[in-house]
Design an enzyme around this catalytic site. Structure first.
Site, short mmCIF file in Angstrom:
data_model
loop_
_atom_site.label_atom_id
_atom_site.label_comp_id
_atom_site.label_asym_id
_atom_site.label_seq_id
_atom_site.Cartn_x
_atom_site.Cartn_y
_atom_site.Cartn_z
N ASN A 2 107.48 11.34 126.57
CA ASN A 2 107.91 12.59 127.54
C ASN A 2 108.28 13.53 126.59
O ASN A 2 108.40 13.56 125.65
CB ASN A 2 108.28 12.24 128.46
CG ASN A 2 107.67 13.16 129.50
OD1 ASN A 2 106.72 13.40 130.02
ND2 ASN A 2 108.42 13.33 130.05
N LYS A 3 107.83 14.33 127.18
CA LYS A 3 108.80 16.12 127.06
C LYS A 3 109.91 15.93 126.29
O LYS A 3 110.89 14.99 126.95
CB LYS A 3 108.31 16.92 127.79
CG LYS A 3 108.72 18.16 127.82
CD LYS A 3 107.66 18.79 126.05
CE LYS A 3 106.98 19.16 126.01
NZ LYS A 3 106.03 19.05 124.73
N ARG A 15 97.50 21.76 129.75
CA ARG A 15 97.97 20.77 128.46
C ARG A 15 98.69 19.94 129.58
O ARG A 15 98.27 20.07 130.93
CB ARG A 15 99.39 21.00 128.19
CG ARG A 15 99.93 23.04 128.60
CD ARG A 15 100.29 22.69 129.67
NE ARG A 15 101.99 21.10 130.43
CZ ARG A 15 102.00 21.54 131.47
NH1 ARG A 15 101.15 21.84 131.98
NH2 ARG A 15 102.92 20.53 131.42
N GLY A 16 99.16 18.67 129.62
CA GLY A 16 99.73 17.85 130.45
C GLY A 16 98.77 16.23 130.26
O GLY A 16 97.86 16.62 130.21
N ASP A 24 103.63 11.26 128.64
CA ASP A 24 102.30 11.05 128.44
C ASP A 24 101.71 10.01 126.98
O ASP A 24 101.25 9.79 127.11
CB ASP A 24 102.83 12.04 126.54
CG ASP A 24 102.84 14.00 127.20
OD1 ASP A 24 103.40 13.99 128.10
OD2 ASP A 24 101.66 13.97 126.49
O1 MRU Z 1 103.05 20.15 125.70
P1 MRU Z 1 102.95 19.89 127.31
O2 MRU Z 1 103.44 20.64 128.03
O3 MRU Z 1 101.45 18.83 127.12
O4 MRU Z 1 103.99 18.06 127.34
C1 MRU Z 1 103.60 17.84 129.03
C2 MRU Z 1 104.48 16.35 129.65
O5 MRU Z 1 104.84 16.41 129.03
C3 MRU Z 1 103.93 16.22 130.47
O6 MRU Z 1 105.44 15.71 131.63
C4 MRU Z 1 103.98 14.56 131.41
O7 MRU Z 1 102.24 15.42 130.28
C5 MRU Z 1 103.20 14.14 131.41
S1 MRU Z 1 101.98 15.21 132.86
C6 MRU Z 1 101.60 14.69 134.32
#
Ligand code: MRU
Length: 341
Positions: A242-243, A44-45, A232
């Site tokens: 973002n998250k 993820r990320g 994201d």
């Molecule tokens: O749901 P996830 O864990 O994939 O979400 C990740 C995030 O929101 C991160 O903050 C984002 O991808 C930036 S990662 C460098």
């Protein structure tokens, strides 16, 4: 920590669902398995998803080897669309696959796998280099020793290594410009408590964990100089997806005179999104909230809504750090001129 390993046709993804208890690798030898890994959050990320999907397309190309030459490209194109559908918000997923699709159009059928593999390896190493560069540039924004707060995991585990937001924190700590790091636990997947705290510890950086809802109290009681997050997807006007929880932190930051920094490579910029309203937001299963480790936290029939990203308006962003440069108070004009560089 390396979330993604590619070894002659075998993709191994550090299974982030098992951290910090176990460091297991989830081995992918087919494009379907890569789709499953992205969808189910093994990897993820945003940047990590993009690179994993690129290797997924190399595996699709190997699958196509058993097909008549004339059908191979069509098969790979279909697999790319399938991989893109694994998660909707992180633009790096379609960005990397679109780059490979553009390349496929220029190739003859015999050289597809070799050339796609070279391109995926390039994306992998470019992402790492971008992170180191962003870490260096972002940390120049600290004029004195600062206290920072980060959300989710935007570190090595969310990228090919070093991290975006955590890259800035790593660089800032190396230069002794950061006196304290706080990390939110990040409900409901706990990327903060399970991943951020774990990976920073490996670099001897002690992050102090808070619940997501403690951020306002923390900002009111002890000075937080910077909130530092990844992204994201960033719309062309600077709105940032973002998250979930990032938007609330940005509002809190504004109220408490805390600066707000977003760290994201240009592969996270979506020039087709005019603003945050054009960014698709992923909603995941209610059970991610109503259950924990298989145990009910709420009454089984409880209704729950689980948007996993939110949008922070550009007006709340003090700095957008990319590998091409830093933009203070991002606007469409500033982003377009950075992209034209
Ligand atoms: O749901 P996830 O864990 O994939 O979400 C990740 C995030 O929101 C991160 O903050 C984002 O991808 C930036 S990662 C460098």
């Amino acid at each position: 920590m390396r979330p993604i390993k590619w070894d002659r046709g075998r993709l191994s993804l550090l299974d982030q669902r098992a951290l910090p208890e176990a460091f297991d690798y989830f081995v992918c030898e087919s494009s379907s398995r890569v789709y499953e890994a992205i969808k189910k959050m093994v990897v993820r990320g945003a940047p990590a998803i993009g690179v994993a999907a690129a290797y997924g397309l190399v595996l699709a190309s190997k699958e196509a080897d058993s097909k008549p030459l004339a059908d191979r490209k069509q098969y790979i194109i279909k697999r790319a669309e399938f991989l893109k559908s694994a998660r909707p918000t992180a633009i790096n997923l379609s960005w990397s696959l679109n780059l490979l699709l553009d390349l496929i159009r220029t190739l003859d059928a015999e050289s597809l796998t070799t050339e796609l593999e070279k391109a995926a390896l390039r994306l992998d190493s470019q992402d790492y280099a971008s992170n180191v560069r962003m870490g260096e540039m972002g940390s120049t924004l600290f004029e004195e020793r600062v206290q920072v707060l980060t959300h989710c995991n935007a570190g090595s585990l969310a990228t090919t290594g070093y991290g975006t937001a955590l890259g800035v924190i790593r660089s800032g700590c190396k230069k002794a410009l950061i006196s304290k790091v706080y990390a939110t636990e990040t409900r409901p997947w706990f990327q903060g408590s399970r991943l951020t705290v774990t990976e920073l510890r490996e670099d001897d950086i002690e992050a102090t964990l808070i619940t997501d809802s403690a951020a306002g109290f923390l900002m009111a009681r002890s000075k937080i100089d910077w909130v530092i997050v990844g992204a994201d997807r960033v719309a062309i006007n600077g709105d940032v997806a973002n998250k979930i929880g990032t938007y609330a932190l940005a509002i809190l930051a504004k109220y408490h005179n805390t600066k707000f920094m977003v760290v994201a490579p240009t592969s996270t910029l979506d020039i087709s999104a005019k603003n945050g309203r054009d960014i698709p937001i992923e909603y995941r299963e209610a059970e991610e909230i109503t259950k924990l480790n298989g145990e009910w936290l709420a009454r089984p029939q409880a209704s729950a809504l689980n948007p996993v990203f939110d949008v922070t308006p550009a007006s709340l962003v003090d700095a957008l750090v990319t590998e091409k440069g830093v933009i203070l108070e991002p606007t469409e004009e500033k982003i377009c001129s950075l992209l034209a560089k």
